[in-house]
Design an enzyme around this catalytic site. Structure first.
Site, mmCIF file in Angstrom:
data_model
loop_
_atom_site.group_PDB
_atom_site.id
_atom_site.type_symbol
_atom_site.label_atom_id
_atom_site.label_comp_id
_atom_site.label_asym_id
_atom_site.label_seq_id
_atom_site.Cartn_x
_atom_site.Cartn_y
_atom_site.Cartn_z
ATOM 1 C CB SER A 126 6.384 0.264 8.136
ATOM 2 O OG SER A 126 5.812 1.532 7.804
ATOM 3 C CG ASP A 127 -0.052 -1.591 7.119
ATOM 4 O OD1 ASP A 127 -0.753 -2.615 7.133
ATOM 5 O OD2 ASP A 127 -0.395 -0.535 6.528
ATOM 6 C CD1 TRP A 128 -1.545 5.054 9.050
ATOM 7 C CD2 TRP A 128 -1.581 5.384 6.848
ATOM 8 N NE1 TRP A 128 -1.927 6.340 8.840
ATOM 9 C CE2 TRP A 128 -1.965 6.581 7.492
ATOM 10 C CE3 TRP A 128 -1.536 5.382 5.466
ATOM 11 C CZ2 TRP A 128 -2.288 7.744 6.797
ATOM 12 C CZ3 TRP A 128 -1.872 6.524 4.757
ATOM 13 C CH2 TRP A 128 -2.231 7.684 5.416
#
Ligand code: GLC
Length: 725
Positions: free
Chosen positions: A272-274
């Site tokens: 996932s992104d942050w």
């Protein structure tokens, strides 16, 4: 404990099976957990097998915030705890945003795209991997493959520009550079195709904003570079923050599990992104953290970057049957596969005994200097002002970036050091003869006093990197406040002016063009940017960069891109006579693929292998290119195609091939291109990738608005060349 998974003679899949068989649910969930900046406070979690990877970043907006860097010893200390003090000894994956270099900082990716050179991109990626691996890193979150059409968005700096073909070619090169032929090689690191997908379509150019595109645009514009990266063997993919037409990608099962993993056969991991798993709540599709965790894992996210939701919620979700144990196993299998392929089970303490001896080696600097020089785009050059003549004896150097060091790096430079930078001032002093009077006058009022007694003014303007990158969009594409006025003031004096524009995005240079006699554009050029700009100014290197993004004549035109549709009322070619704007031409100020050089190239008439090719055939094109000037030069020859009539609307031009050719004065070279009919596939009314018969035009040209078309026809039945699309 017998550990059959440690037998390197076994196939990776058998090793994964053996390890999965003995892992507890908690240990499986631990592999999906990614923490930030791992440190001794994480030791107990490591011993419990509750952490699978770590990224080293300053925070949510790491791209423009410096942190303390990474240190091999600290990484090894925590890896030793994971490997020697946990029950199964599964090594950690260490990641960092090594976006365009580690210590040897290359031009920002948009600048690397301006070279149109897969070889330079691959070489830069290999050097970045070598340096990052020396410092103990295993995984970088790059290449960024978002197609971009709106320079207001700060993250265009990290992209390879507006065209799917160019972006796809450079994606392939970057993946092969970072990963090499063997991920276990001590100088290889895992690459990450991001941000999957369509993040660049954010409305208004506002970062993180809604992406409202149709399924055909998604398939034919935004996905192709990611497909190229997957075909090149990219080890990881990062899911993007944005929604697409109502579905956040972090929860987008059709895109992550169906398209990426099943149709394309991607066998690596999706991160996932942050904090994006938690952001499903803010998106309004998850009522709480547990619901967000279920959505993300079901959709095909394998690693949760720093939200802690997988760690906290997956056990309950699996126990209750809300998430299948097989979905968790698939995620862990993918994570372990990357770790085995990296050789981490054999060599968990990757890194160089003395990383400082690896950094900034002379060949690395030379590669960065070449990449930077070939990334520079000459946009104006009235009366051949550049390269500076040998009898230029008094040069005024002014402007806010004239002596810039760290500002040459660009956004997402986490480990480059200002002290390593060769400034333009320094490079000019090195490159100019002792008899040349170089006057460096940063204050414009003092510069004006000297302007009268100088032969030429070099005015360095542009953006500080902090104006671009993540979470930094702009509403105005003009130069930052006060800079155009410097050019205007010097213009009134009357001496020749070279505007050197250093920025992280296309800008509106309409006013700059009215004051400067020459414009040399540098997408933040990196550690050797000073040398590179001086090399081109002094004619030691040809100006050969070509634009990877259209430059507007006004910010009000964006989004602006060359491969637009015809519409029912297409504009005739005479742009300034007809326009859809009452107050501007519709045309870009400088089109995609544009750039001047120090010589003149002549294009012969393209010679086609046939006027008709079957819908499963190949078209070959030969063309003679001649250097008619008196200097050697590098030309980027571009091949565009248009499908004149199809079952859905098609762009007025699409780049389908390109080649760079270096020619000496008077030299003619025949370039040969081959276009497969399958390269002309598009998503039909049923969204299946198809090649249709019909009339086409083809241009072999110097940029997206140049050249005359030649006609060819595809014949035969509609074919479906790509079942995985
Ligand atoms: C950031 C960015 C992403 C980056 C990640 C880790 O928010 O969107 O590109 O790789 O977080 O720093």
């Amino acid at each position: 404990m017998n550990k059959p998974w440690m037998n390197a003679a076994l196939p990776v899949e058998a090793r994964i099976d053996a390890l999965l068989e003995v892992m507890t649910p908690a240990e499986k969930i631990g592999q999906t957990q990614q923490v930030r900046n791992i440190n001794p406070s994480h030791a107990d979690a490591l011993r419990a097998g509750s952490i699978g990877s770590a990224l080293f970043a300053s925070g949510a907006w790491a791209g423009n915030e410096r942190d303390g860097g990474v240190r091999l010893q600290a990484l090894h200390a925590m890896q030793r705890v994971a490997v020697e003090e946990s029950r199964l000894g599964i090594p950690l994956l260490y990641a960092r945003d090594v976006i365009h270099g580690h210590r040897t900082v290359f031009p920002i990716p948009l600048g690397q795209a301006a070279t149109w050179s897969p070889d330079l991109v691959r070489a830069g990626a290999r050097i970045a991997a070598t340096e990052a691996a020396a410092e103990g890193l295993h995984w970088t979150f790059t290449p960024m493959l978002d197609i971009v059409r709106d320079p207001r968005w700060g993250r265009v700096a990290e992209s390879f520009g507006e065209d799917p073909h160019l972006c796809g070619e450079l994606a392939r090169a970057a993946v092969r550079g970072y990963q090499g032929d063997d991920l276990a090689h001590p100088e290889s690191i895992a690459a990450c195709a991001k941000h999957f997908a369509a993040y660049g379509g954010a409305e208004g150019g506002r970062d993180y904003n809604t992406v409202d595109i149709g399924p055909r645009s998604l398939r034919d514009t935004y996905l192709p570079p990611f497909r190229a990266a997957v075909r090149a063997g990219v080890a990881t993919v990062m899911a993007s923050f944005n929604e697409i037409d109502g579905m956040p990608v972090t929860a987008h099962r059709e895109l992550l599990r169906q398209t990426l993993k099943e149709n394309w056969g991607f066998d690596g991991l999706v991160v996932s992104d942050w904090n994006a798993v938690a952001e499903l709540i803010a998106h309004g599709v998850a009522s709480d953290r547990r619901a967000a965790g279920k959505l993300a894992l079901d959709a095909g996210v394998d690693i949760d970057m720093v939200s802690n939701i997988f760690l906290e919620e997956l056990a309950g979700l699996v126990e209750s049957g809300d998430v299948s144990a097989s979905a968790l196993d698939d995620a862990v299998r993918r994570i372990l596969r990357v770790k085995f392929r990296l050789g981490l089970f054999e060599q968990p303490m990757r890194g160089h005994a003395d990383p400082d001896t690896v950094f900034l080696q002379a060949p690395f600097r030379q590669a960065a200097r070449q990449a930077a020089a070939e990334s520079l785009v000459l946009l104006e050059n009235r009366d051949g002002l550049l390269p500076l003549r040998a009898d230029t004896k008094r040069i005024l150097l002014t402007g806010p970036l004239a002596s810039a060091d760290q500002a040459l790096f660009g956004t997402w430079t986490l480990d480059g050091l200002a002290g390593d930078v060769v400034t333009l001032e320094k490079a000019l002093r090195e490159g100019l003869g002792k008899d040349v009077d170089l006057r460096v006058k940063p204050f414009v009022d003092e510069a004006l006093l000297h302007a009268r007694s100088c032969d030429v003014a070099l005015v360095c303007v542009g953006e500080h990197p902090s104006r671009g990158g993540e979470a930094n969009s702009v509403v105005s594409l003009e130069l930052p406040a006060g800079q155009t006025e410097i050019l205007e003031a010097l213009h009134r004096i009357g001496l020749p002016i070279v505007a050197i524009v250093i920025a992280g995005r296309p800008l509106d240079l309409s006013r700059v063009r009215s004051y400067a006699d020459a414009i040399l554009f540098a997408f933040h050029p990196g550690v050797e940017g000073g040398h590179a700009i001086a090399d081109v100014l002094l004619g030691h290197h040809d100006a050969c960069g070509r634009l990877p993004m259209s430059f507007p004549r006004h910010g009000g035109q964006v989004p602006l891109y060359y491969n637009h549709k015809s519409t029912g009322r297409p504009l005739p070619p005479n742009q300034h006579v007809h326009a859809r704007y009452a107050d501007s031409s519709d045309a870009p100020l400088y089109p995609f693929g544009y750039g001047l050089g120090y010589t003149r190239f002549a294009y012969g008439t393209p010679r086609l292998s046939a006027e008709e090719i079957p819908t499963d055939g190949e078209l070959r094109i030969d063309i003679d290119i001649t250097n008619h000037g008196d200097r050697p030069g590098i030309e980027t020859v571009q091949v565009y195609v248009r499908d004149l009539c199809a079952s859905v609307t098609r762009p007025v031009r699409e780049l389908k091939s390109f080649a760079r050719v270096a020619l000496v004065p008077g030299e003619t070279r025949t370039l040969a291109f081959a276009i497969q009919a399958a390269d002309l596939a598009f998503s039909g009314p049923d969204l299946r990738a198809r090649v249709e018969p019909g009339e086409h035009h083809l241009w072999v040209a110097a940029h997206a608005l140049a050249g005359e078309p030649v006609a060819f026809r595809l014949t035969g039945p509609v074919v479906y060349p790509d079942p995985g699309a």
